[in-house]
Design an enzyme around this catalytic site. Structure first.
Site, PDB file in Angstrom:
ATOM      1  N   GLY A   1     -10.214  -8.862   4.192  1.00 51.46           N
ATOM      2  CA  GLY A   1     -11.590  -8.422   4.007  1.00 51.46           C
ATOM      3  C   GLY A   1     -11.779  -6.953   3.681  1.00 51.46           C
ATOM      4  O   GLY A   1     -12.914  -6.489   3.549  1.00 51.46           O
TER       5      GLY A   1
ATOM      6  N   ASP B   1      -7.524  -9.814  -5.684  1.00 52.55           N
ATOM      7  CA  ASP B   1      -6.316  -9.285  -5.051  1.00 52.55           C
ATOM      8  C   ASP B   1      -5.372 -10.434  -4.707  1.00 52.55           C
ATOM      9  O   ASP B   1      -4.558 -10.338  -3.802  1.00 52.55           O
ATOM     10  CB  ASP B   1      -6.680  -8.497  -3.786  1.00 52.55           C
ATOM     11  CG  ASP B   1      -5.593  -7.491  -3.393  1.00 52.55           C
ATOM     12  OD1 ASP B   1      -4.856  -7.053  -4.296  1.00 52.55           O
ATOM     13  OD2 ASP B   1      -5.486  -7.156  -2.208  1.00 52.55           O
TER      14      ASP B   1
ATOM     15  N   ASP C   1      -9.322 -22.987  -1.515  1.00 57.94           N
ATOM     16  CA  ASP C   1      -8.367 -22.620  -2.556  1.00 57.94           C
ATOM     17  C   ASP C   1      -9.132 -22.317  -3.839  1.00 57.94           C
ATOM     18  O   ASP C   1      -9.890 -23.159  -4.342  1.00 57.94           O
ATOM     19  CB  ASP C   1      -7.391 -23.788  -2.773  1.00 57.94           C
ATOM     20  CG  ASP C   1      -6.280 -23.459  -3.761  1.00 57.94           C
ATOM     21  OD1 ASP C   1      -6.325 -22.388  -4.398  1.00 57.94           O
ATOM     22  OD2 ASP C   1      -5.350 -24.279  -3.878  1.00 57.94           O
TER      23      ASP C   1
ATOM     24  N   TRP D   1     -11.341  -5.156   0.934  1.00 59.40           N
ATOM     25  CA  TRP D   1     -12.028  -4.835  -0.323  1.00 59.40           C
ATOM     26  C   TRP D   1     -13.529  -5.061  -0.198  1.00 59.40           C
ATOM     27  O   TRP D   1     -14.328  -4.253  -0.661  1.00 59.40           O
ATOM     28  CB  TRP D   1     -11.444  -5.657  -1.471  1.00 59.40           C
ATOM     29  CG  TRP D   1     -10.189  -5.068  -2.034  1.00 59.40           C
ATOM     30  CD1 TRP D   1      -9.331  -4.211  -1.398  1.00 59.40           C
ATOM     31  CD2 TRP D   1      -9.657  -5.273  -3.345  1.00 59.40           C
ATOM     32  NE1 TRP D   1      -8.295  -3.882  -2.233  1.00 59.40           N
ATOM     33  CE2 TRP D   1      -8.466  -4.509  -3.426  1.00 59.40           C
ATOM     34  CE3 TRP D   1     -10.057  -6.031  -4.431  1.00 59.40           C
ATOM     35  CZ2 TRP D   1      -7.688  -4.489  -4.577  1.00 59.40           C
ATOM     36  CZ3 TRP D   1      -9.280  -6.018  -5.585  1.00 59.40           C
ATOM     37  CH2 TRP D   1      -8.107  -5.251  -5.651  1.00 59.40           C
TER      38      TRP D   1
ATOM     39  N   LYS E   1      -5.008  -7.666  -9.332  1.00 58.02           N
ATOM     40  CA  LYS E   1      -3.627  -7.283  -9.054  1.00 58.02           C
ATOM     41  C   LYS E   1      -2.697  -8.068  -9.960  1.00 58.02           C
ATOM     42  O   LYS E   1      -2.815  -9.276 -10.107  1.00 58.02           O
ATOM     43  CB  LYS E   1      -3.286  -7.566  -7.583  1.00 58.02           C
ATOM     44  CG  LYS E   1      -1.826  -7.279  -7.252  1.00 58.02           C
ATOM     45  CD  LYS E   1      -1.607  -7.174  -5.758  1.00 58.02           C
ATOM     46  CE  LYS E   1      -1.920  -8.433  -5.009  1.00 58.02           C
ATOM     47  NZ  LYS E   1      -1.740  -8.269  -3.548  1.00 58.02           N
TER      48      LYS E   1
ATOM     49  N   ASP F   1     -10.922 -17.392   0.001  1.00 59.51           N
ATOM     50  CA  ASP F   1      -9.504 -17.304   0.342  1.00 59.51           C
ATOM     51  C   ASP F   1      -9.064 -18.588   1.028  1.00 59.51           C
ATOM     52  O   ASP F   1      -9.864 -19.244   1.711  1.00 59.51           O
ATOM     53  CB  ASP F   1      -9.227 -16.117   1.262  1.00 59.51           C
ATOM     54  CG  ASP F   1      -7.797 -15.593   1.124  1.00 59.51           C
ATOM     55  OD1 ASP F   1      -6.858 -16.316   1.515  1.00 59.51           O
ATOM     56  OD2 ASP F   1      -7.632 -14.477   0.609  1.00 59.51           O
TER      57      ASP F   1
END
Length: 230
Positions: free
Chosen positions: A75, A134, A110, A77, A174, A94
């Site tokens: 959490g 991320d 998912d 970000w 990322k 998530d």
């Protein structure tokens, strides 16, 4: 158990049930200035500073009203987003359970599930100004395989971003060493006016992670399927 070492660093005494690898990880955590700073400033992880440093360089948070955080756990970000943009609508997703965050809608799901995109759009309530990712696949220890699996998630995130972003919006994700591959960069450049790679100072030197920052979503162009990998 730990004790002071030379140069002011904390050394961890190896416990009977702790492996040498876990001892090194714990020692690195105890001596990491970003970990200490995160604890002092109330962030859930040192990763918060990666986003802060990226935003200081690219200013993608400026004026954002609706933000999606893909791979939100734990959490950090979203904490940064809400601190800088208290009125923003923030939705995260998530596979892992995430403790509640004030002002953030969290989906434990998912991202690759068929129903995930629609649930994210419904929770957001409008076009996104910013999509953050991320996400990284669980590693198997084989560099090429790990890279392909993580980049598969990035490709899915790009496709999703191009469906939900408003014109002028931004996408930050990322990637791994080498950055986004040529096919993915082509898709990003087709859909965004500026595409850059960056490695923020908070990203450990030994880490293979980099970030791609795509800004100025064109809105009219559509992402095309990235060529399948061998």
């Amino acid at each position: 158990m730990s004790r002071g070492g030379s140069g002011g660093k904390t050394r961890v005494l190896t416990a009977r049930k702790r492996t040498a690898q876990s001892t090194r990880w714990l020692e690195r955590q105890l001596n990491d200035p970003y970990v200490k700073r995160a604890k002092a400033e109330g962030y859930r992880s040192r990763a918060a500073y990666k986003l802060i440093e990226l935003d200081e360089r690219f200013a993608f948070l400026r004026g954002a009203k609706r933000v999606i955080d893909l791979g939100i756990a734990p959490g950090g970000w979203s904490q940064v987003v809400k601190k800088r943009l208290p009125a923003a609508v923030v939705v995260g997703i998530d596979l892992l359970p995430v403790d509640p965050l004030d002002g953030v809608t969290i989906l434990e799901l998912d991202f690759m599930a068929d129903e995930a995109p629609d649930q994210l759009r419904e929770a957001l309530g409008g076009a996104a100004d910013l999509v953050l990712s991320d996400m990284a696949a669980n590693t198997v220890g084989h560099t090429q395989t790990d890279h392909l699996r993580t980049m598969g998630l990035v490709e899915a995130a790009v496709e999703f971003a191009c469906e939900v972003l408003r014109p002028g919006g931004a996408f930050v994700a990322k990637v791994l060493a080498g950055g986004a591959d040529s096919d993915l960069v082509t898709v990003l450049k087709r859909n965004f006016t500026a595409v850059k790679h960056a490695k923020p100072p908070a990203s450990r030197k030994g880490s293979s992670e980099w970030y791609v920052v795509a800004q100025g979503f064109k809105g009219r162009a559509r992402t095309e399927e990235v060529a399948p990998r061998d």
